[in-house]
Design an enzyme around this catalytic site. Structure first.
Site, PDB file in Angstrom:
ATOM      1  N   LYS A 220     -35.071  65.624 -11.498  1.00  0.00           N
ATOM      2  CA  LYS A 220     -34.080  64.564 -11.631  1.00  0.00           C
ATOM      3  C   LYS A 220     -32.841  64.965 -10.840  1.00  0.00           C
ATOM      4  CE  LYS A 220     -31.430  62.020 -15.089  1.00  0.00           C
ATOM      5  NZ  LYS A 220     -31.276  61.767 -16.532  1.00  0.00           N
TER       6      LYS A 220
ATOM      7  N   LYS B 178     -37.182  61.438  -9.964  1.00  0.00           N
ATOM      8  CA  LYS B 178     -36.189  60.388 -10.167  1.00  0.00           C
ATOM      9  C   LYS B 178     -34.929  60.685  -9.379  1.00  0.00           C
ATOM     10  CE  LYS B 178     -33.236  58.826 -13.885  1.00  0.00           C
ATOM     11  NZ  LYS B 178     -32.787  59.026 -15.221  1.00  0.00           N
TER      12      LYS B 178
ATOM     13  N   SER C 190     -31.775  52.387 -11.969  1.00  0.00           N
ATOM     14  CA  SER C 190     -30.949  51.186 -12.081  1.00  0.00           C
ATOM     15  C   SER C 190     -30.281  50.799 -10.758  1.00  0.00           C
ATOM     16  CB  SER C 190     -29.887  51.395 -13.170  1.00  0.00           C
ATOM     17  OG  SER C 190     -29.093  52.539 -12.891  1.00  0.00           O
TER      18      SER C 190
ATOM     19  N   TYR D 264     -37.328  48.386 -13.761  1.00  0.00           N
ATOM     20  CA  TYR D 264     -36.716  47.297 -14.531  1.00  0.00           C
ATOM     21  C   TYR D 264     -37.316  45.949 -14.146  1.00  0.00           C
ATOM     22  CZ  TYR D 264     -33.509  50.991 -15.764  1.00  0.00           C
ATOM     23  OH  TYR D 264     -33.013  52.178 -16.229  1.00  0.00           O
TER      24      TYR D 264
HETATM   25  C1  PBG Z   1     -30.036  59.989 -19.461  1.00  0.00           C
HETATM   26  C2  PBG Z   1     -30.684  59.142 -18.433  1.00  0.00           C
HETATM   27  C3  PBG Z   1     -30.105  58.587 -17.271  1.00  0.00           C
HETATM   28  C4  PBG Z   1     -31.068  57.774 -16.708  1.00  0.00           C
HETATM   29  C5  PBG Z   1     -32.224  57.876 -17.488  1.00  0.00           C
HETATM   30  N1  PBG Z   1     -31.969  58.747 -18.559  1.00  0.00           N
HETATM   31  C6  PBG Z   1     -28.723  58.644 -16.733  1.00  0.00           C
HETATM   32  C7  PBG Z   1     -28.106  59.906 -16.371  1.00  0.00           C
HETATM   33  O1  PBG Z   1     -28.746  60.960 -16.267  1.00  0.00           O
HETATM   34  O2  PBG Z   1     -26.871  59.883 -16.198  1.00  0.00           O
HETATM   35  C8  PBG Z   1     -30.857  56.913 -15.493  1.00  0.00           C
HETATM   36  C9  PBG Z   1     -31.769  55.752 -15.350  1.00  0.00           C
HETATM   37  C10 PBG Z   1     -31.342  54.714 -14.379  1.00  0.00           C
HETATM   38  O3  PBG Z   1     -30.331  54.832 -13.657  1.00  0.00           O
HETATM   39  O4  PBG Z   1     -32.034  53.693 -14.345  1.00  0.00           O
HETATM   40  N2  PBG Z   1     -30.207  61.337 -19.406  1.00  0.00           N
END
Ligand code: PBG
Length: 327
Positions: free
Chosen positions: A199, A252, A278, A317
């Site tokens: 991530k 991700k 997102s 989404y």
């Molecule tokens: C929380 C989390 C996040 C996302 C999924 N789980 C945000 C972050 O790490 O700040 C992001 C998903 C998205 O942007 O669609 N840990």
């Protein structure tokens, strides 16, 4: 004029739709989709998320109806994210492990109403944390080992409520093994772990943080999420999570990281997921809604590319729109 050698004519395979279908290497199906959905407390409530057109926060009763529709469209799995009121947030994310916390109530209702749909739950402190971080904050540090018991308690609470798969998204070191142990000890040996193994500290999470009101109160997430410049490091993260017992590993965001998806898919023998986040959704929708691009076509092309790179499943989404288009 020199004619081309007869073998050097790849266009021969593109002459008709039927022929193109016959030689197609990658297919996107509804079974590849996981639908991420936001949950708020209340009854009969739907709250639009301005930066994510057609995405709403649902109260648990509405969520159940929407999830049933999604499952009937053929989408096998839903990923749940709770939005909490500020007065329920604290430094240790207490609310995250309460049996009657919002997410746990939503899971229970969902599993009762649509038992066959796979429920995936996010394991991370940020929606519950008054600091808006995924780990415990001390001074300006995000603590690693002290965070692990909080994550494990959260995962166990989600499993007790009926989650099929827990998905640690926090990027703390060692959390997959810690959560696996805690689940097994609590009698949840069947609950799987989808690890957000790779991530990145991406600027594409903005709309999601709007949706959950979960932006960090101070600093950023760069001491735990990965540097977008790094590719080899992804394999190290994946190797550790596989060794610790992950059942599925995720990369991700998705589209800007196709090289990483391809590397990961080539290096593990467990399923690979990708999260079209997102910001990716918002960009495609915004340009599409303005009429600058053909939004639905770009969405399909993006998801196909993510699959072609090596993803076995995709969180998006747009899952419901895509499922309708694929019918
Ligand atoms: C929380 C989390 C996040 C996302 C999924 N789980 C945000 C972050 O790490 O700040 C992001 C998903 C998205 O942007 O669609 N840990």
């Amino acid at each position: 004029m020199d004619p081309l050698p007869p073998a050097d004519r790849p266009r021969r395979n593109r002459r008709s739709d039927a022929l193109r279908r016959l030689v197609r290497e990658t297919t996107l199906t509804t079974s590849d989709l996981i639908w991420p959905a936001f949950v708020v407390d209340g009854e009969g409530d739907r709250q639009p998320v301005p930066s994510m057109p057609d995405c709403e926060r649902y109260s648990p009763d509405v969520l159940v109806d929407e999830a049933r529709t999604a499952f009937e469209l053929g989408i096998p799995a839903i990923a749940l994210f709770p939005r909490l009121d500020d007065n329920l947030k604290d430094a240790t994310a207490t609310e995250s492990s309460r049996a009657d916390g919002l997410l746990q109530r939503a899971i229970r209702r969902l599993k009762l109403a649509v038992p066959d749909m796979i429920v995936i739950t996010d394991v991370a402190m940020d929606p519950y944390s008054s600091d808006g971080h995924d780990g415990l904050v001390k001074d300006d540090q995000i603590l690693n080992d002290e965070t692990l018991p909080i994550l494990a308690a959260m995962a166990v609470a989600q499993a007790e409520a009926g989650a099929d798969i827990v998905a640690p998204s926090d990027m703390m070191d060692g959390r997959v093994a810690f959560i696996r142990d805690a689940l097994d000890e609590a009698g949840h040996g069947d609950v799987g772990i989808l690890s957000y193994a790779v991530k990145y500290a991406s600027a594409l999470y903005g709309p999601f943080r709007d949706a959950l009101d979960s932006a960090p109160k101070m600093g950023d997430k760069k001491t735990y999420q990965m540097d977008p410049a790094n590719r080899r490091e992804a394999l190290r993260e994946v190797e550790l999570d596989v060794r610790e017992g992950a059942d599925i590993v995720m990369v991700k965001p998705a589209l800007p990281y196709l090289d990483v998806i391809a590397d990961v898919a080539g290096s593990v023998d467990i399923p690979v997921a990708a999260y079209q986040v997102s910001g990716e959704y918002a960009m495609i929708r915004a340009a599409g809604d303005k009429g600058w691009i053909d939004g639905p076509a770009v969405m399909m092309e993006s998801l196909l590319a993510i699959k072609r790179a090596g993803a076995d499943m995709i969180l998006t989404y747009a899952a419901r729109d895509v499922a309708r288009a694929l019918r």
